[in-house]
Design a protein around this motif. Structure first.
Motif, PDB file in Angstrom:
ATOM      1  N   ASP A  72      47.015  40.096  43.589  1.00 21.98           N
ATOM      2  CA  ASP A  72      45.929  40.066  44.579  1.00 21.98           C
ATOM      3  C   ASP A  72      45.066  41.322  44.502  1.00 21.98           C
ATOM      4  O   ASP A  72      44.020  41.395  45.144  1.00 21.98           O
ATOM      5  CB  ASP A  72      46.502  39.945  45.996  1.00 21.98           C
ATOM      6  CG  ASP A  72      47.081  38.572  46.277  1.00 21.98           C
ATOM      7  OD1 ASP A  72      46.597  37.588  45.681  1.00 21.98           O
ATOM      8  OD2 ASP A  72      48.025  38.485  47.088  1.00 21.98           O
ATOM      9  N   ALA A  73      45.534  42.319  43.749  1.00 19.95           N
ATOM     10  CA  ALA A  73      44.797  43.581  43.620  1.00 19.95           C
ATOM     11  C   ALA A  73      44.447  43.806  42.159  1.00 19.95           C
ATOM     12  O   ALA A  73      45.185  43.398  41.255  1.00 19.95           O
ATOM     13  CB  ALA A  73      45.626  44.752  44.147  1.00 19.95           C
ATOM     14  N   ALA A  74      43.326  44.475  41.933  1.00 21.44           N
ATOM     15  CA  ALA A  74      42.913  44.798  40.575  1.00 21.44           C
ATOM     16  C   ALA A  74      42.334  46.202  40.543  1.00 21.44           C
ATOM     17  O   ALA A  74      41.682  46.649  41.497  1.00 21.44           O
ATOM     18  CB  ALA A  74      41.887  43.796  40.048  1.00 21.44           C
ATOM     19  N   LEU A  75      42.579  46.886  39.446  1.00 16.95           N
ATOM     20  CA  LEU A  75      41.997  48.204  39.191  1.00 16.95           C
ATOM     21  C   LEU A  75      40.964  48.057  38.085  1.00 16.95           C
ATOM     22  O   LEU A  75      41.253  47.479  37.035  1.00 16.95           O
ATOM     23  CB  LEU A  75      43.108  49.183  38.784  1.00 16.95           C
ATOM     24  CG  LEU A  75      42.718  50.637  38.535  1.00 16.95           C
ATOM     25  CD1 LEU A  75      43.901  51.556  38.888  1.00 16.95           C
ATOM     26  CD2 LEU A  75      42.320  50.896  37.077  1.00 16.95           C
ATOM     27  N   LEU A  76      39.755  48.554  38.337  1.00 16.87           N
ATOM     28  CA  LEU A  76      38.671  48.444  37.363  1.00 16.87           C
ATOM     29  C   LEU A  76      38.642  49.668  36.468  1.00 16.87           C
ATOM     30  O   LEU A  76      38.694  50.812  36.940  1.00 16.87           O
ATOM     31  CB  LEU A  76      37.312  48.326  38.065  1.00 16.87           C
ATOM     32  CG  LEU A  76      36.779  46.906  38.314  1.00 16.87           C
ATOM     33  CD1 LEU A  76      37.717  46.142  39.237  1.00 16.87           C
ATOM     34  CD2 LEU A  76      35.376  46.953  38.899  1.00 16.87           C
ATOM     35  N   THR A  77      38.561  49.427  35.170  1.00 18.97           N
ATOM     36  CA  THR A  77      38.357  50.522  34.222  1.00 18.97           C
ATOM     37  C   THR A  77      37.469  50.015  33.098  1.00 18.97           C
ATOM     38  O   THR A  77      37.389  48.806  32.857  1.00 18.97           O
ATOM     39  CB  THR A  77      39.697  51.061  33.685  1.00 18.97           C
ATOM     40  OG1 THR A  77      39.483  52.296  33.004  1.00 18.97           O
ATOM     41  CG2 THR A  77      40.354  50.068  32.717  1.00 18.97           C
ATOM     42  N   ASP A  78      36.812  50.946  32.431  1.00 18.30           N
ATOM     43  CA  ASP A  78      35.809  50.561  31.439  1.00 18.30           C
ATOM     44  C   ASP A  78      35.775  51.607  30.337  1.00 18.30           C
ATOM     45  O   ASP A  78      35.653  52.804  30.624  1.00 18.30           O
ATOM     46  CB  ASP A  78      34.439  50.442  32.114  1.00 18.30           C
ATOM     47  CG  ASP A  78      33.337  50.108  31.132  1.00 18.30           C
ATOM     48  OD1 ASP A  78      33.454  49.083  30.433  1.00 18.30           O
ATOM     49  OD2 ASP A  78      32.359  50.882  31.052  1.00 18.30           O
ATOM     50  N   GLY A 124      36.514  37.260  42.063  1.00 19.11           N
ATOM     51  CA  GLY A 124      36.732  36.354  43.190  1.00 19.11           C
ATOM     52  C   GLY A 124      38.178  36.140  43.581  1.00 19.11           C
ATOM     53  O   GLY A 124      38.471  35.863  44.746  1.00 19.11           O
ATOM     54  N   GLY A 125      39.107  36.262  42.654  1.00 19.39           N
ATOM     55  CA  GLY A 125      40.505  35.977  42.966  1.00 19.39           C
ATOM     56  C   GLY A 125      41.260  37.139  43.573  1.00 19.39           C
ATOM     57  O   GLY A 125      42.457  37.005  43.862  1.00 19.39           O
ATOM     58  N   TYR A 126      40.601  38.267  43.787  1.00 15.82           N
ATOM     59  CA  TYR A 126      41.294  39.464  44.269  1.00 15.82           C
ATOM     60  C   TYR A 126      40.906  39.796  45.705  1.00 15.82           C
ATOM     61  O   TYR A 126      39.741  39.707  46.091  1.00 15.82           O
ATOM     62  CB  TYR A 126      40.973  40.659  43.364  1.00 15.82           C
ATOM     63  CG  TYR A 126      41.394  40.452  41.928  1.00 15.82           C
ATOM     64  CD1 TYR A 126      42.737  40.469  41.575  1.00 15.82           C
ATOM     65  CD2 TYR A 126      40.447  40.228  40.930  1.00 15.82           C
ATOM     66  CE1 TYR A 126      43.127  40.270  40.252  1.00 15.82           C
ATOM     67  CE2 TYR A 126      40.824  40.026  39.613  1.00 15.82           C
ATOM     68  CZ  TYR A 126      42.166  40.046  39.272  1.00 15.82           C
ATOM     69  OH  TYR A 126      42.550  39.842  37.976  1.00 15.82           O
ATOM     70  N   ALA A 149      28.293  42.181  45.886  1.00 16.48           N
ATOM     71  CA  ALA A 149      28.477  40.774  46.263  1.00 16.48           C
ATOM     72  C   ALA A 149      29.936  40.498  46.614  1.00 16.48           C
ATOM     73  O   ALA A 149      30.228  39.721  47.542  1.00 16.48           O
ATOM     74  CB  ALA A 149      28.023  39.867  45.116  1.00 16.48           C
ATOM     75  N   TYR A 150      30.847  41.142  45.893  1.00 19.90           N
ATOM     76  CA  TYR A 150      32.278  40.971  46.165  1.00 19.90           C
ATOM     77  C   TYR A 150      32.608  41.447  47.582  1.00 19.90           C
ATOM     78  O   TYR A 150      33.275  40.746  48.356  1.00 19.90           O
ATOM     79  CB  TYR A 150      33.096  41.742  45.128  1.00 19.90           C
ATOM     80  CG  TYR A 150      34.538  41.956  45.512  1.00 19.90           C
ATOM     81  CD1 TYR A 150      35.472  40.938  45.378  1.00 19.90           C
ATOM     82  CD2 TYR A 150      34.966  43.182  46.021  1.00 19.90           C
ATOM     83  CE1 TYR A 150      36.805  41.136  45.753  1.00 19.90           C
ATOM     84  CE2 TYR A 150      36.285  43.392  46.399  1.00 19.90           C
ATOM     85  CZ  TYR A 150      37.203  42.362  46.254  1.00 19.90           C
ATOM     86  OH  TYR A 150      38.506  42.562  46.621  1.00 19.90           O
ATOM     87  N   VAL A 151      32.139  42.632  47.937  1.00 15.99           N
ATOM     88  CA  VAL A 151      32.428  43.167  49.267  1.00 15.99           C
ATOM     89  C   VAL A 151      31.718  42.354  50.337  1.00 15.99           C
ATOM     90  O   VAL A 151      32.300  42.020  51.379  1.00 15.99           O
ATOM     91  CB  VAL A 151      32.029  44.656  49.355  1.00 15.99           C
ATOM     92  CG1 VAL A 151      32.261  45.192  50.764  1.00 15.99           C
ATOM     93  CG2 VAL A 151      32.819  45.480  48.345  1.00 15.99           C
ATOM     94  N   HIS A 152      30.473  42.010  50.105  1.00 14.24           N
ATOM     95  CA  HIS A 152      29.706  41.237  51.089  1.00 14.24           C
ATOM     96  C   HIS A 152      30.397  39.915  51.393  1.00 14.24           C
ATOM     97  O   HIS A 152      30.350  39.420  52.526  1.00 14.24           O
ATOM     98  CB  HIS A 152      28.287  40.987  50.574  1.00 14.24           C
ATOM     99  CG  HIS A 152      27.324  40.566  51.647  1.00 14.24           C
ATOM    100  ND1 HIS A 152      27.159  39.244  52.006  1.00 14.24           N
ATOM    101  CD2 HIS A 152      26.487  41.287  52.441  1.00 14.24           C
ATOM    102  CE1 HIS A 152      26.251  39.162  52.964  1.00 14.24           C
ATOM    103  NE2 HIS A 152      25.834  40.394  53.253  1.00 14.24           N
ATOM    104  N   GLY A 153      31.078  39.369  50.398  1.00 17.08           N
ATOM    105  CA  GLY A 153      31.782  38.105  50.591  1.00 17.08           C
ATOM    106  C   GLY A 153      33.139  38.245  51.246  1.00 17.08           C
ATOM    107  O   GLY A 153      33.848  37.251  51.416  1.00 17.08           O
TER     108      GLY A 153
END
Length: 679
Positions: free
Chosen positions: A393-399, A446-448, A469-473
């Motif tokens: 349910d949680a994700a960490l973003l890296t690039d 969307g799945g997190y 958009a993720y936070v707004h949703g």
């Protein structure tokens, strides 16, 4: 991988190091140790092609036949990782050069320029012969392309690479005017009139153009990938139904794992835990989650680890009793469907002769071989684990682009380390027993329920909009300092830091205020928890310390959750919260000490509704779940030095204790203990 369900077990097999009479003993001992698959041929190029175009596969035919007759599958390497001496003797232009013009010579391995068309020609010629010869061999399980790309030759700055870099730039930018704009060449009179004037970022009198350096990281990664893809094209054409992989290094800066994942059928990792590092399981956990996430949850392969000591650290400790088992099961718990070692039989000579192996110098009457054999039997006892997956349910973003840009020179601080920063934000989730995916910013969110963004320095407008958009949703987002600062060309987003995230975060950063080495500042107002590992209360007021970095934050709709209580920024926000649409965005303007970051992230994930696999985990006990439609396995691993009791939500039985073991409501894990529980 094979359709039959099993966790593959084995290691690198290098029979060319031994007389042929040893081979029969090898396969007998492999069967006794529970080996189901070996990787073979990784460093065999000089043996199968002793002279240009003069191939000798007869001895390797016997190796493949013997393994096949013994029921042992082969992950067959393409043999291209270390060119034979004759190649550089005939073509010295294949040798790589450093940024200061020094040539790297034969005598080790990976002594080739990734851009060299000569190297690629000879390599693909070998792969063609290899694939054609063994395409129908019954022992062939999958292909292993190259080996540890970018491990030793991360970048090459020779004239061959320079020409390839110019070709790459023409493809990327089309016209030189676009390059000049992207590289901000108006600064320091660096304007180019033609692509022919462009060089790699070689040793210069002072700071090289940062956009040029960033593009060279991209180019160098692509040059390595093109070597891999050249071999992949041959294998796909000759053996279209045989899966392929290549072994990546842990969170390896030269190789963008997300990009490479698109070209693999299975992700593979080499990971060597350090017995002297009390946090080695934390480092492993981040890398294992990265491998699992790179292909969106697909099981992966631990293609190399050591059964004991390695040879390449300053001090090489053996693994204490039980550590090899624990760390192997950790890989399985985090999604691995294969556990292999380097190597099968310990070398008598060469640079790795003191690197441990499944069959040590002392033979089978050794602790290592007994532990190896016991683990083989144990993994074979739970074949149903293979193919199961974890859900997060949680994700960490890296690039990788942001990583390359973050660690360039001429920044507010040269102490920012993307690897350490990522692991610091991953650790609180791991210790809380929360499953975490590690994903690029272009992946679907969307799945997190929770996104954690540690120092995403380089952020495109498009990805910033996706985060908004993720936070707004309704999503919960936690962003750490020095994020959203530059675009894809390392040009600052204008409009006040962090411009593309200002509205989302509800704040503006007026100035960066990196802290001097050893300086710590107090922070007040953090979410309070009774102790690390418990669910935090709704109250605030916890005090902590921070170091490394601080920022002068001005609120533009966000509220200050915690503030600096010392230093030049005393009284100004250190942690903020901003309601945005149906969700919430959190911002951390400093590096909090580990316990404080854990408390904050516990609070944020609680607000997001992200629950641990198992509540109330004892300290240093890891809990993960793998499941499918038929099975749900709960893995419990004790990384601590003391026994730990884990209360279960319902009676379960430990699959590692045998079919006669009845269900229990609690598990006692001894130090380095492992349990695999199932209802």
């Amino acid at each position: 991988m094979s359709a039959d369900r099993k966790i593959h077990y084995g290691g690198d097999y290098n029979p060319e190091q031994w007389p042929e009479e040893v081979w029969a003993e090898d396969t007998r001992l492999m069967k006794e140790a529970g080996v189901t698959m070996v990787t073979a041929g990784i460093f065999s190029w000089a043996r199968v092609e002793p002279r240009p175009g003069d191939y000798d596969f007869g001895w390797f035919d016997r190796v493949m036949d013997r393994l096949g007759e013994s029921g042992i599958r082969v992950c067959l390497a393409t043999m291209t990782a270390s060119p034979p001496p004759w190649l550089s003797a005939l073509h010295p232009e294949v040798l790589p050069e450093t940024g200061d013009g020094r040539r790297r010579w034969p005598g080790g391995r990976q002594h080739y320029c990734p851009s060299s068309p000569v190297y690629r020609t000879y390599a693909t010629r070998l792969v063609e012969r290899l694939a054609t010869r063994y395409a129908q061999h019954p022992a062939l399980e999958m292909w292993h392309i190259g080996n540890e790309f970018g491990c030793h030759t991360r970048q090459c700055h020779c004239d061959v690479s320079a020409a390839d870099f110019r070709r790459w730039l023409r493809t990327r930018y089309g016209v030189v005017e676009a390059l000049n704009d992207a590289w901000s060449t108006a600064f320091w009179s660096q304007r180019y009139d033609t692509f022919d004037e462009v060089l790699p970022p070689r040793l210069a009198p002072t700071f090289a153009n940062p956009a040029q350096q960033l593009d060279y990281w991209r180019f160098s990664d692509d040059a390595l990938l093109q070597c891999c893809l050249a071999e992949r094209e041959v294998l796909r054409r000759v053996t279209p139904d045989v899966p392929l992989t290549t072994n990546l290094m842990p969170h390896h800066k030269p190789v963008n794992a997300f990009e490479w994942a698109r070209h693999q059928d299975v992700m593979s990792l080499d990971f060597y835990q350090d017995p002297y590092d009390p946090g080695t399981h934390l480092t492993a956990a981040f890398n294992f989650d990265l491998m699992r996430s790179a292909r969106e949850g697909q099981p992966w392969m631990l293609l190399e680890q050591a059964p004991g000591a390695v040879n390449w650290r300053a001090r090489n400790s053996p693994k204490p009793p039980g550590a090899m088992r624990l760390w192997s099961w950790q890989a399985v718990a985090q999604g691995a469907d294969a556990v292999l070692f380097f190597q099968w039989r310990q070398s008598r000579g060469g640079a790795e002769k003191f690197h441990s192996a499944m069959v040590p110098h002392g033979g089978t009457d050794t602790r290592i071989h007994r532990e190896v054999s016991a683990l083989g039997r144990e993994l074979a006892s739970v074949p149903e684990i293979a193919g199961t997956r974890s859900r997060a349910d949680a994700a960490l973003l890296t690039d990788w682009n942001s990583w390359w840009a973050l660690e360039l020179d001429s920044h507010p601080s040269d102490a920012l380390d993307q690897t350490l920063i990522n692991r610091a934000h991953h650790r609180p989730l791991l210790e809380a027993g929360v499953a975490c995916d590690i994903i690029p910013p272009g992946r679907a969110f969307g799945g997190y329920k929770l996104l954690v963004v540690p120092n995403l320095y380089l952020l495109s407008e498009e990805n910033a909009e996706r985060l908004a958009a993720y936070v707004h949703g309704g999503g919960q987002l936690l962003v750490s300092f020095f994020s959203g600062i530059v675009d894809d060309c390392d040009r600052v987003h204008l409009g006040g830091y962090p411009a593309p995230l200002r509205e989302l975060l509800g704040l503006r950063v007026e100035e960066f205020w990196p802290l001097d080495e050893g300086v710590r500042v107090p922070v007040d107002g953090l979410p309070a928890a009774e102790r690390s590992g418990t669910t935090p209360s709704a109250a605030y007021g916890g005090a902590a310390e921070a170091d490394l970095w601080s920022e002068a934050v001005e609120l533009e709709g966000a509220e200050a959750v915690a503030v600096f209580r010392g230093g030049e920024l005393a009284g100004r926000p250190a942690v903020t919260r901003h309601s945005y649409g149906a969700g919430t965005a959190w911002y951390v303007a400093t590096r909090l000490e580990p316990a404080a970051l854990r408390g904050l992230m516990d609070h944020v994930r609680d607000a997001a509704g992200v629950c641990p696999v198992l509540a109330g985990l004892p300290a240093r006990v890891q809990a993960t779940v793998r499941e499918d439609e038929e099975h749900r396995f709960l893995f419990l691993l004790n990384h601590g030095a003391e026994a730990a009791v884990v209360e279960l939500p319902e009676p379960m039985r430990d699959r590692l204790r045998g079919d006669d073991a009845g269900p229990v409501s609690a598990v006692t894990l001894q130090p380095r203990g492992v349990a695999v529980m199932e209802r």
